[in-house]
Structure formats: structure tokens, C-alpha cells
Design a protein around this motif. Structure first.
Motif, mmCIF file in Angstrom:
data_model
loop_
_atom_site.group_PDB
_atom_site.id
_atom_site.type_symbol
_atom_site.label_atom_id
_atom_site.label_comp_id
_atom_site.label_asym_id
_atom_site.label_seq_id
_atom_site.Cartn_x
_atom_site.Cartn_y
_atom_site.Cartn_z
ATOM 1 N N GLY A 38 0.825 -1.192 0.000
ATOM 2 C CA GLY A 38 0.000 0.000 0.000
ATOM 3 C C GLY A 38 0.863 1.247 0.000
ATOM 4 O O GLY A 38 1.983 1.249 0.525
ATOM 5 N N ARG A 39 0.355 2.305 -0.577
ATOM 6 C CA ARG A 39 1.110 3.565 -0.647
ATOM 7 C C ARG A 39 1.417 4.055 0.771
ATOM 8 O O ARG A 39 0.544 4.176 1.617
ATOM 9 N N GLY A 40 2.692 4.287 1.018
ATOM 10 C CA GLY A 40 3.109 4.836 2.295
ATOM 11 C C GLY A 40 3.452 3.817 3.353
ATOM 12 O O GLY A 40 3.876 4.212 4.452
ATOM 13 N N LEU A 41 3.326 2.512 3.089
ATOM 14 C CA LEU A 41 3.705 1.514 4.089
ATOM 15 C C LEU A 41 5.209 1.619 4.351
ATOM 16 O O LEU A 41 6.028 1.494 3.433
ATOM 17 N N ALA A 42 5.563 1.831 5.612
ATOM 18 C CA ALA A 42 6.947 2.146 5.961
ATOM 19 C C ALA A 42 7.904 1.051 5.499
ATOM 20 O O ALA A 42 7.696 -0.133 5.763
ATOM 21 N N GLY A 43 8.944 1.468 4.820
ATOM 22 C CA GLY A 43 10.006 0.558 4.422
ATOM 23 C C GLY A 43 9.763 -0.149 3.120
ATOM 24 O O GLY A 43 10.565 -0.039 2.184
ATOM 25 N N VAL A 44 8.680 -0.886 3.003
ATOM 26 C CA VAL A 44 8.440 -1.665 1.792
ATOM 27 C C VAL A 44 8.026 -0.782 0.626
ATOM 28 O O VAL A 44 8.488 -0.974 -0.518
ATOM 29 N N GLY A 214 8.374 -5.338 11.665
ATOM 30 C CA GLY A 214 9.209 -5.121 12.839
ATOM 31 C C GLY A 214 8.818 -3.815 13.483
ATOM 32 O O GLY A 214 7.890 -3.127 13.023
ATOM 33 N N PRO A 215 9.501 -3.397 14.554
ATOM 34 C CA PRO A 215 9.035 -2.258 15.351
ATOM 35 C C PRO A 215 8.756 -0.987 14.562
ATOM 36 O O PRO A 215 7.736 -0.326 14.789
ATOM 37 N N TRP A 216 9.636 -0.622 13.639
ATOM 38 C CA TRP A 216 9.454 0.635 12.907
ATOM 39 C C TRP A 216 8.208 0.596 12.035
ATOM 40 O O TRP A 216 7.331 1.460 12.124
ATOM 41 N N ALA A 217 8.100 -0.419 11.189
ATOM 42 C CA ALA A 217 6.939 -0.514 10.302
ATOM 43 C C ALA A 217 5.666 -0.790 11.090
ATOM 44 O O ALA A 217 4.588 -0.296 10.741
ATOM 45 N N ASP A 218 5.778 -1.574 12.153
ATOM 46 C CA ASP A 218 4.603 -1.901 12.964
ATOM 47 C C ASP A 218 4.072 -0.673 13.697
ATOM 48 O O ASP A 218 2.861 -0.466 13.804
ATOM 49 N N PHE A 277 15.550 -0.557 7.494
ATOM 50 C CA PHE A 277 14.819 -1.207 8.586
ATOM 51 C C PHE A 277 15.680 -1.350 9.835
ATOM 52 O O PHE A 277 15.228 -1.056 10.958
ATOM 53 N N MET A 278 16.903 -1.801 9.665
ATOM 54 C CA MET A 278 17.742 -2.048 10.830
ATOM 55 C C MET A 278 18.071 -0.754 11.566
ATOM 56 O O MET A 278 18.195 -0.741 12.789
ATOM 57 N N ASN A 280 16.114 1.871 11.871
ATOM 58 C CA ASN A 280 14.934 2.455 12.512
ATOM 59 C C ASN A 280 14.294 1.573 13.580
ATOM 60 O O ASN A 280 13.493 2.077 14.388
ATOM 61 N N ASN A 281 14.611 0.294 13.614
ATOM 62 C CA ASN A 281 13.878 -0.614 14.499
ATOM 63 C C ASN A 281 14.134 -0.372 15.983
ATOM 64 O O ASN A 281 13.213 -0.430 16.799
ATOM 65 N N ALA A 282 15.392 -0.132 16.355
ATOM 66 C CA ALA A 282 15.701 -0.015 17.779
ATOM 67 C C ALA A 282 14.984 1.170 18.414
ATOM 68 O O ALA A 282 14.380 1.049 19.490
ATOM 69 N N ALA A 283 15.035 2.316 17.758
ATOM 70 C CA ALA A 283 14.371 3.503 18.306
ATOM 71 C C ALA A 283 12.864 3.299 18.385
ATOM 72 O O ALA A 283 12.218 3.700 19.359
ATOM 73 N N ALA A 284 12.314 2.656 17.361
ATOM 74 C CA ALA A 284 10.867 2.410 17.363
ATOM 75 C C ALA A 284 10.479 1.472 18.497
ATOM 76 O O ALA A 284 9.431 1.660 19.137
ATOM 77 N N LEU A 285 11.300 0.459 18.768
ATOM 78 C CA LEU A 285 10.993 -0.461 19.859
ATOM 79 C C LEU A 285 10.957 0.288 21.186
ATOM 80 O O LEU A 285 10.075 0.058 22.027
ATOM 81 N N GLY A 286 11.902 1.213 21.381
ATOM 82 C CA GLY A 286 11.886 2.012 22.599
ATOM 83 C C GLY A 286 10.621 2.840 22.722
ATOM 84 O O GLY A 286 10.037 2.952 23.806
#
Length: 358
Positions: A38-44, A214-218, A277-278, A280-286
Motif C-alpha cells: 500500500g502507498r506509504g507503508l513504511a520501508g516496503v 518489525g518495530p518501525w513498520a509496525d 529497517f535495521m 529504525n527498528n531499535a528507536a521504534a521499539l523504545g
């Protein structure tokens, strides 16, 4: 399905959507790219946009890639048929969405208890992976390249804790690929929904849980608004790749230089997307933790159940010669890579983290 029958069926299906053949003007070509995102889905969606923009720029406009996200020209899961039938020129997707076309496609995205991103690259670029990908893709009139990787994906979002394998019985869960078959063996009712439809399904109660990336996209998808429990390690997608696949006749009609641009763009996109992805994931998980999301790990008994069911799923298609050939090559390469990584990178990371208190 036989090749001729498949093409005829796909062509009829896409003709009904009113798609036009690719346009040619003043010696330049416009190539239509469709995707499962979908348009705007983070990362993909970023990954697909990267590929479209780079091909256009690197050919000085000789090839202009007209990128259409899922639903803008065809539905997310119609992208394969559109490209195979020649009604679009290329797709950007995770190939496990197309396991219904052939059960070996997931190996070029990810399989349960499969390769990490690095291990997959080892096989793909310096083993049999790319050759086998195109042996499979050519059956459907495609030329395929890895063009992205999300890195390890999370185990998923749930509205209850998972304490035992039995907790999956009757659970309505969104998951694609062979991972879905594994959860099915544990008693879950699994649905394969496009990414753009998952939030609504979870918020409406149509499903009880979901995995996404993962955390960022989720976080960007907003799942923390409607689910309390987040399992950050999953069995199903340890290093899932994304594919850029081109209609084979279209690809063969390009100049060698244009073909090289597509191949090199896909390779660059593979690294670009993984790093995106790698990073952005850590900050998003926090951030998820500060919003009250409970970060959990599956207990060993659940991991054991995942493992047993995964072996059954992986072996069930071995009577298909091409599937068996790809499975054996994949697993042999994974064993070789793991033997070195275990004694080098993983051993180093363990000691580094211990000494630095990471």
C-alpha cells in the motif's frame, strides 16, 4: 497449472480491469511497476519507490518507471498475474505471497527457521540462489532479482499472552507464506491479508493477532493502538527478501545496459532496504515500550512446536523436483554460512556486548 492455461486465465482476469499495454514514445519507454505494498507503508513502499526512481534516473529517462502501489492499478495479490500476463512490466513484492503459483517461491523471500539476510545474500549472489530463482521465475515468464530485505521480523501482535502451543488453537491470525502453514498445524486459523488491510482487520476483531514486519513498520501501522502484547522474535521470517520481477519478454527487449541498470538497482535496493529497517527498528521499539506495549518472548515449548511444524511444512512439497532442488541448495548453503558466522560474528558480538555492557 500449465503455463499456457495460466497465461490465458491471467490475461482474461487483467483485461477485465481495463489495464493498458506499456506505452512507448519518442524512443523512450514507460515501464509500469505494480506492487503488493500500500502507498506509504513504511520501508516496503520506500523500497519499491527506490527501485522505480533509480531505474528512471540511471537510464536518463530512457526507461521511466511508473510505480503503482497496491490498489492503484491492480490489487496487492494480483501483481504477479499482471506481470506474467504482460499487462504490467514489473512487480515489487515478497515472493512468498505467490506460493500458490509454486511452493518454492517462499525460498526467495523467507521460510520458517530459514536464512538471515546475510545468509540469504551468500546463497543468492555467490551460490545457486539467483540461478534457481530465475529457473523458477522463467516458468511464469519472469526475470527476477532480490531487491530488498527487512531483516528479522517480529513474532507478532496479540491480545493475549502465548504461554503454550495450545494457545494458538482457534486463534485468528494474519501471516503469509509457509509460516502461515506452521501456525495452521498448531490449530490457528490463518489469513493472508495485504499489509494495507491488516490494521482494520485487527481493530475490528476480524483477526485476533497479526505479524507485520518489525518495530518501525509496525509502529507506523499503528498496531500498538489495538494490541497489548508484542513478541519481538519470530520463527517465520528471519531475513525476508523482497523481489523485483520483470516480465521476461520485456526484459529481453531491453538493451544490455538497461538490463544491467535493473540488476544493479535491485542489488542496491537490497542493501538500502535492509539498512533502512535495521536503522529504525531499535528507536521504534523504545517508543513502543514507552507507550505501554508489553515486549515478550515465546517460551521454549512454543519455539519447539514451531520447529517441529516447520520441518513438516518444509518437507511436504519435496515430491516436486524443482522444490526439492531449491530446498536442498538452500539448506546446504545455510549450514555452510551458519558454521562460519557462529564461530566468528556471533562469538564476537557476545563478547563485545558483555564487555561494553550493551
Amino acid at each position: 497449472m500449465k503455463r499456457r492455461q495460466f497465461i490465458r486465465t491471467a490475461a482474461l482476469g487483467t483485461a477485465a480491469t481495463g489495464l493498458a499495454a506499456p506505452l512507448y514514445a519518442q524512443g523512450n519507454r514507460t515501464l509500469t511497476m505494480v506492487s503488493t505494498w500500500g502507498r506509504g507503508l513504511a520501508g516496503v513502499d520506500d523500497s519499491a519507490t527506490f527501485a522505480a526512481d533509480r531505474i528512471t534516473a540511471m537510464t536518463d529517462g530512457q526507461l521511466t518507471v511508473d510505480y503503482r502501489a497496491a490498489g492503484e492499478l491492480v490489487g496487492a495479490f494480483e501483481s504477479f498475474d499482471a506481470v506474467t500476463a504482460g499487462q504490467a512490466d514489473m512487480y515489487h513484492a515478497a515472493d512468498y505471497y505467490f506460493s500458490g503459483q509454486h511452493p518454492a517461491f517462499p525460498f526467495f523471500a523467507t521460510v520458517p527457521f530459514g536464512m538471515t539476510a546475510q545468509e540469504l545474500n551468500n546463497w543468492y549472489y555467490h551460490g545457486d540462489g539467483h540461478e534457481l530463482h530465475n529457473e523458477l521465475a522463467s516458468i511464469f515468464g519472469l526475470k527476477s532479482f532480490l531487491a530488498g530485505n527487512t531483516g528479522p521480523q517480529s513474532g507478532g501482535w496479540f491480545n493475549k499472552e502465548i504461554n503454550a502451543p495450545e494457545d494458538f488453537r482457534g486463534l485468528r491470525f494474519r501471516m503469509p507464506g509457509q509460516g502461515a502453514e506452521v501456525l495452521g498445524k498448531l490449530g490457528a486459523s490463518v489469513q493472508n491479508l495485504p499489509g494495507g488491510e491488516v490494521y482494520q482487520a485487527l481493530s475490528s476483531g476480524a483477526i485476533d493477532g497479526t505479524e507485520w514486519i518489525g518495530p518501525w513498520a509496525d509502529e507506523a501501522a499503528g498496531f500498538q493502538e489495538i494490541a497489548d502484547y508484542y513478541y519481538t522474535a519470530g520463527f517465520h521470517e528471519p531475513g525476508p527478501a523482497l523481489t523485483l520481477a520483470v516480465n521476461l519478454e520485456t526484459f529481453e527487449s531491453l538493451t544490455p545496459g538497461q538490463q544491467a541498470v535493473i540488476e544493479q538497482t535491485a542489488m542496491a535496493g537490497n542493501m538500502y532496504t535492509l539498512s533502512l529497517f535495521m536503522k529504525n527498528n531499535a528507536a521504534a521499539l523504545g517508543r513502543l515500550q514507552t507507550q505501554g506495549v508489553q515486549i515478550l518472548s515465546f517460551p521454549d515449548a512454543v519455539w519447539d512446536a514451531f520447529g517441529s511444524a516447520s520441518q513438516e511444512v518444509l518437507e511436504q512439497y519435496r515430491d516436486d523436483p524443482l522444490y526439492a532442488k531449491i530446498l536442498d541448495s538452500y539448506q546446504a548453503s545455510m549450514r555452510d554460512s551458519a558454521a562460519w558466522i557462529e564461530t566468528s560474528e556471533r562469538a564476537y558480538a557476545t563478547q563485545r556486548d558483555r564487555i561494553l555492557g550493551i
